[in-house]
Every structure is written in C-alpha cells, then in structure tokens.
Design an enzyme around this catalytic site. Structure first.
Site, short mmCIF file in Angstrom:
data_model
loop_
_atom_site.label_atom_id
_atom_site.label_comp_id
_atom_site.label_asym_id
_atom_site.label_seq_id
_atom_site.Cartn_x
_atom_site.Cartn_y
_atom_site.Cartn_z
N ALA A 65 0.87 -1.17 0.00
CA ALA A 65 0.00 0.00 0.00
C ALA A 65 0.91 1.23 0.00
O ALA A 65 2.07 1.15 0.42
CB ALA A 65 -0.89 -0.02 1.24
N GLY A 108 0.56 -4.94 0.90
CA GLY A 108 -0.61 -4.94 0.02
C GLY A 108 -0.34 -5.59 -1.32
O GLY A 108 -1.27 -6.10 -1.96
N GLU A 111 -0.82 -9.16 -0.72
CA GLU A 111 -2.26 -9.36 -0.49
C GLU A 111 -3.05 -9.29 -1.80
O GLU A 111 -3.99 -10.06 -2.01
CB GLU A 111 -2.75 -8.31 0.51
CG GLU A 111 -2.14 -8.53 1.90
CD GLU A 111 -2.40 -7.39 2.86
OE1 GLU A 111 -1.99 -6.24 2.55
OE2 GLU A 111 -3.00 -7.62 3.92
N GLU A 131 4.40 -5.23 7.18
CA GLU A 131 3.69 -4.12 7.82
C GLU A 131 4.16 -3.85 9.24
O GLU A 131 4.20 -2.71 9.69
CB GLU A 131 2.18 -4.41 7.84
CG GLU A 131 1.48 -4.29 6.50
CD GLU A 131 1.48 -5.56 5.68
OE1 GLU A 131 2.24 -6.51 6.00
OE2 GLU A 131 0.71 -5.61 4.70
#
Ligand code: HXC
Length: 257
Positions: A65, A108, A111, A131
C-alpha cells in the site's frame, strides 16, 4: 486506456492488467486501487473475457500500500472510510484471475496477489508482509489469506518478523502455483489464462466458486455444495459438447452455455 496507474490490454479472451506506477514500485495508492477494481469489474462483466491476468513490472509486482499516502491519516479517517474495503470487490469477481508476480510483492502487493485465484511467480519474486516494521499489520486480508495458503508457522514468521520469502520457498509453502524464469513469466501466465479462457466460462466460474467455497465452510457442506454444482453442469450445452468431443476423439467447441 483511460487509466493513469494501470495498463489494460486484451490478448484474445484474456484481459491483462499491468500495474504501472514505476516511480513508486507500483505502490497501491487509492487511485490505483480504484482503477484496478474498475478494470477487473469491467472485464468480469464482459462475456468475451474468459480469464484475467494481473501483473506488475520486472522489479515489482507491488511494494505494498502507498505508505506516503497513508502516513498521516487518523484513526477516524481510516475507520470511517473503511480504508481498503474496495479491494474486497476483487473477491466478488467470478472470472478466474491469475497473478503474474516478479520482484517485490510486499504488504498490500502480496495481499493483492493472494486476492487473485492463483499466483505464477518469476524466480525473482519476493513475498512478504512487512507491515509490522511500519507499526501496522496487514489490512487487505494478508493475515487471513496467507495463513490459509501457507499455514500458521510461516504466516506467523512472515507477519511477526516482516522478512521476505523468495519464489522457491513460496512455492514449497503453497503460496505459489508455479515458479518460472523471469523472462518467461508473462508468456507462461498468458498461456495459463488462455487455457482457462478456452474452457466453458460458466463451468470455469463454477470450478472457481467450488474451490473458494472450501475456505468458507465445513468439509461435508463443501462436498455437498460441489456435488450440487457438479450436477448443475449437466444442464449446460458445454457438458454435452465436452463429453461428446472426448468420445468422438476431437477438440471440444465450448459456447459458454
Ligand atoms: C510508497 C513506496 C513504497 C510504498 C516503495 N516506494 N515502496 N512508496 N509506498 N509501499 C517508493 C520509494 O519511496 C521510492 O520513492 C521508490 O518507490 C523506489 O523505492 P526504493 O525504496 O528506493 O527502492 P529499493 O531501495 O530497491 O527498495 C525496494 C523495497 C523498499 C525493499 C521494496 O521500497 C521497501 O521496503 N518498500 C516498502 C515495502 C513495505 O513496507 N510494504 C508494505 C507497505 S504497508 P522515491 O521517491 O524515494 O524514489 C502495506 C499495508 C497494507 O502494504 C495494509 C495495512 C496498512
């Protein structure tokens, strides 16, 4: 191509989405999230598309992200916006989606790859959920999908230490379906997607739905669900065609019905 952060191509019945923010190693900012979701939904609703490939660059599938975009958000903002909930819409897609991953698939990015139906990795791929090193935890399903894919031991290892794992370890662990030389990645992914797209689309959707059901239900209920869907394949012309073609020793011509 009306998109800013992705490229959208068609190869026959395969839609190819290429993440394209090279300056940020394809970090998933909100525009990229909106564009990927819109592109997947557009392809998913197009009966001329039988499979989708999502890929990145040689260097990065996606490095997570977008940290710079998230950095100063408050709890109230991320909570009321329900940050990242849009990604759930990818799991509603019924068309099979293949992730073709080279380089970094972190946070992300890992993911997003796991939101796809299966992952084909280049030997250069690096997966991880780092993260924790930023003072957060996975937020697009990583703690759940990684655990289902590789089991508790490796999921805990990756989520708690933030280390990355290479393509070989990812394949050994069950995260990745195949590892191929980086130079062949797109070709192999397109070939797999083209094969899927040559099948009956409703039957491919049923196969995807049945496999996915195994993550949501008990074994007995899942087997019953599978059998009912299997029975319903007999309502299609493509079941008659597929079996007739086998018996007549010829290639099937599926009509998608
Ligand atoms: C924003 C990013 C980024 C990211 C890289 N960049 N990752 N920008 N968000 N996730 C930017 C860098 O700032 C840099 O911009 C440019 O991309 C190139 O990256 P470098 O770091 O210079 O490249 P390199 O030295 O090769 O290192 C590659 C890397 C590193 C190891 C992948 O970039 C890295 O560690 N990135 C962060 C990985 C990560 O923590 N991902 C998880 C994110 S959190 P400039 O402008 O400096 O050139 C996440 C959470 C999801 O995904 C849900 C829970 C919140």
């Amino acid at each position: 191509n009306d998109f800013e952060t992705i490229l959208l191509d068609r190869h026959g019945r395969v839609g190819v989405i290429t993440l394209n923010r090279p300056e940020a190693l394809n970090a998933l900012n909100s525009l990229l999230m909106t564009e990927v979701v819109a592109a997947v939904e557009g392809l998913d609703h197009d009966p001329g598309v039988g499979a989708i490939v999502i890929t990145g660059s040689e260097r990065a599938f996606a490095a997570g992200a977008d940290i710079k975009e998230m950095q100063s958000k408050t709890f109230a903002e991320v909570y009321t916006d329900d940050l990242f909930t849009q990604w759930d819409r990818l799991s509603a897609a019924r068309t099979p989606i293949v992730a073709a991953v080279a380089g970094y698939a972190l946070g992300g990015g890992c993911e997003l790859a796991m939101l796809c139906d299966f992952i084909i990795a280049a030997d250069t791929a690096k997966f991880g959920q780092p993260e924790i090193k930023l003072g957060v935890i996975p937020g697009i399903g990583g703690s759940q999908r990684l655990t289902r894919a590789v089991g508790k031991a490796k999921a805990m290892d990756l989520c708690l230490t933030g280390r990355t794992m290479g393509a070989e370890e990812a394949e050994r662990s069950g995260l990745v379906a195949r590892v191929v030389p980086a130079a062949d990645l797109l070709e192999v992914a397109l070939e797999a997607a083209t094969t899927i797209a040559s099948m009956s689309l409703p039957i491919a959707m049923m196969a995807k739905e049945a496999v996915n059901r195994s993550f949501e239900t008990t074994l007995a209920e899942g087997v019953k669900f599978e059998r009912r869907v299997f029975h319903s394949t007999f309502a299609t012309a493509d079941q008659k065609e597929g079996m007739a073609a086998f018996v007549e020793k010829r290639a099937p011509k599926f009509v998608g019905g």
